[in-house]
Design an enzyme around this catalytic site. Structure first.
Site, PDB file in Angstrom:
ATOM      1  CG  ASP A  13       2.263   1.099  -1.974  1.00  0.00           C
ATOM      2  OD1 ASP A  13       3.475   1.408  -2.046  1.00  0.00           O
ATOM      3  OD2 ASP A  13       1.814   0.291  -1.141  1.00  0.00           O
ATOM      4  CE1 TYR A 231      -4.274  -7.166  -1.729  1.00  0.00           C
ATOM      5  CE2 TYR A 231      -2.165  -8.159  -1.168  1.00  0.00           C
ATOM      6  CZ  TYR A 231      -3.147  -7.215  -0.937  1.00  0.00           C
ATOM      7  OH  TYR A 231      -2.987  -6.316   0.083  1.00  0.00           O
ATOM      8  CE  LYS A 234      -8.424  -5.004   0.112  1.00  0.00           C
ATOM      9  NZ  LYS A 234      -9.434  -5.390  -0.878  1.00  0.00           N
TER      10      LYS A 234
HETATM   11  C1  F6R Z   1       0.059  -4.015   1.804  1.00  0.00           C
HETATM   12  C2  F6R Z   1      -0.686  -4.676   2.884  1.00  0.00           C
HETATM   13  C3  F6R Z   1       0.049  -5.602   3.780  1.00  0.00           C
HETATM   14  C4  F6R Z   1       0.683  -6.757   3.064  1.00  0.00           C
HETATM   15  C5  F6R Z   1       1.472  -7.638   4.060  1.00  0.00           C
HETATM   16  C6  F6R Z   1       2.287  -8.701   3.365  1.00  0.00           C
HETATM   17  O1  F6R Z   1      -0.588  -2.862   1.390  1.00  0.00           O
HETATM   18  O2  F6R Z   1      -1.833  -4.479   3.053  1.00  0.00           O
HETATM   19  O3  F6R Z   1      -0.804  -6.038   4.806  1.00  0.00           O
HETATM   20  O4  F6R Z   1      -0.269  -7.520   2.386  1.00  0.00           O
HETATM   21  O5  F6R Z   1       2.344  -6.845   4.812  1.00  0.00           O
HETATM   22  O6  F6R Z   1       3.168  -8.067   2.525  1.00  0.00           O
HETATM   23  P1  F6R Z   1       4.143  -8.826   1.544  1.00  0.00           P
HETATM   24  O7  F6R Z   1       3.301  -9.798   0.751  1.00  0.00           O
HETATM   25  O8  F6R Z   1       4.719  -7.731   0.694  1.00  0.00           O
HETATM   26  O9  F6R Z   1       5.161  -9.513   2.394  1.00  0.00           O
HETATM   27 MG    MG Z   2       2.517  -1.091   0.071  1.00  0.00          MG
HETATM   28 MG    MG Z   3      -1.518   1.264   1.102  1.00  0.00          MG
END
Ligand code: F6R
Ligand code: MG
Ligand code: MG
Length: 383
Positions: A13, A231, A234
């Site tokens: 990613d 974290y 994923k």
């Molecule tokens: C990223 C993912 C999303 C993020 C969520 C919060 O691969 O699975 O569900 O965890 O959108 O994103 P942030 O922390 O970047 O605001």
């Molecule tokens: Mg991402």
């Molecule tokens: Mg992804």
């Protein structure tokens, strides 16, 4: 002449559009240009570039074997070029999975995920490459078990003499910092295998091969949070599966994805949701950052070159699975922050629970609490 070909699928990613939704076109262009240079420099023979939601997937062929430093460097450099542009354009989470500052010989342990498979090409060599978003390596446990061990999924296990004897499965204990591997044989050790791989967060299938050693499947099992120590996103794993002529047919391979089974990794890596099999046009995560999805690209490997892809899930035959998946997704969403939609505390990628517990630490008491002023023992107050 027998040709030994290697398929390397390396993914990361590097940033995405409008949040964690999809790879923008200008990133694809940079990736293709960089891969083309890799062909010109004879590092790889052929390539395709695709996306699973916000993950950039480099599908490469070469004859240098697995873990080759030149191939891995090419992938790393490609992701770095994409990251640079992603940062310049301020697209979201630019360079998210690029966890190391400098390349050190192999992308493993540096953020990107990889699945690689080497084999002598048969007279004809059909393969499927699966790429998933918003989930973890154990998401492939159920479909791979069905493909290679479940006679109700794979008719060939019963009626094809070439693999009637079953398959061997390599299980990886993914929760450990230093992974441990175990080889198990089906059908003999089927119940024991299921006892382990049903725990999808703890054990992931790494490889499957026929009992004569013929490689049949491989999964990327790199765990991002082990590498980063926290974290960061994923794992969004990929898998390569070989089909036909002594292995399960392409239709038996795809059949295993018709049940949109529940996987971990939806929203903030902390929710479970159904894994939707989708075509490339739907390879973007929207609702509640999902639901988790998987694409399947079919190829023929021909003298080290890729013929294809066929966008295998882009077919009406999978509409029923997608509809069922969306029903399940809709139901789970109604549970909001409650389990089993929200994962168990140990499996959540982010959590406020320790902070909440710390805040209320001194207000926990071993005496049961009643409304203020109420008598403690109602039996005595009756006298
Ligand atoms: C990223 C993912 C999303 C993020 C969520 C919060 O691969 O699975 O569900 O965890 O959108 O994103 P942030 O922390 O970047 O605001
Ligand atoms: Mg991402
Ligand atoms: Mg992804």
């Amino acid at each position: 002449m027998m040709i030994e070909s290697t398929i390397s699928v390396i993914k990361a990613d590097v940033g995405s559009l409008a949040g964690h939704v999809v790879i923008p076109d200008f990133i694809f262009e940079i990736a293709r240009k960089s891969m083309k240079e890799g062909v010109e420099k004879k590092i790889i023979k052929d390539f395709r570039v695709a996306n699973a939601g916000d993950d950039l997937e480099l599908i490469m062929t070469h004859q240098k074997g697995e873990g080759n430093p030149d191939v891995h460097r090419l992938a790393w450099d490609t992701f770095m070029k994409c990251t640079e542009k992603a940062r310049e354009m301020k697209i979201y989470a630019a360079g998210q999975d690029m966890l190391a500052d400098t390349f050190s010989g192999n992308v493993r342990g540096m953020g990107p995920g990889s699945a690689e498979m080497s084999f002598e090409e048969r007279r004809s060599e059909p393969i499927a490459v699966f790429c998933a978003d918003k989930t973890e390596p154990g998401a492939y446990n159920l479909p791979l078990f069905k493909i290679f061990a479940d006679p109700f999924n794979t008719a060939g296990l019963v009626i094809d003499p070439n693999f009637h004897q079953g398959f061997k499965f390599v299980v990886q204990e993914v929760e450990r910092e230093v992974p441990a591997y175990l080889e198990m044989s089906c059908p003999e050790e089927m119940y024991d295998l299921l006892a382990l791989i049903g725990s999808t967060g703890k054990y992931a299938l790494k490889r499957v091969y026929r009992k004569d050693g013929m490689i049949a499947a491989v999964v990327s099992t790199d765990k991002l949070h082990h590498i980063a120590g926290k974290y960061v996103g994923k794992d969004d794993p990929v898998a390569i599966v070989r089909g036909h002529s002594g292995l399960p047919a392409m239709g038996e391979i795809l059949e295993a994805f018709t049940l949109p089974h529940l996987v971990s990794g939806w929203m903030r890596g902390s929710h479970s949701g159904p894994l939707l099999p989708v075509g490339l046009k739907d390879s973007r995560c929207t609702r509640f950052d999902g639901p988790p999805r998987v694409i399947a690209l079919g190829f023929q490997v021909s003298n080290g070159m890729l013929v294809g892809p066929v966008d295998l899930f882009d077919d009406v035959a999978f509409d029923i699975s997608r509809e069922r998946g969306m029903e399940i997704a809709d139901y789970l969403r109604r549970l909001g922050p409650f389990m089993p939609h929200r994962l168990h505390d140990h499996d959540m990628e982010y959590t406020t629970l320790p902070a909440v517990l710390a805040k209320y630490k001194d207000r926990f008491t071993e005496k049961e609490i009643g409304p203020k002023g109420a008598k403690k023992d109602s039996s005595k107050s009756a006298d």
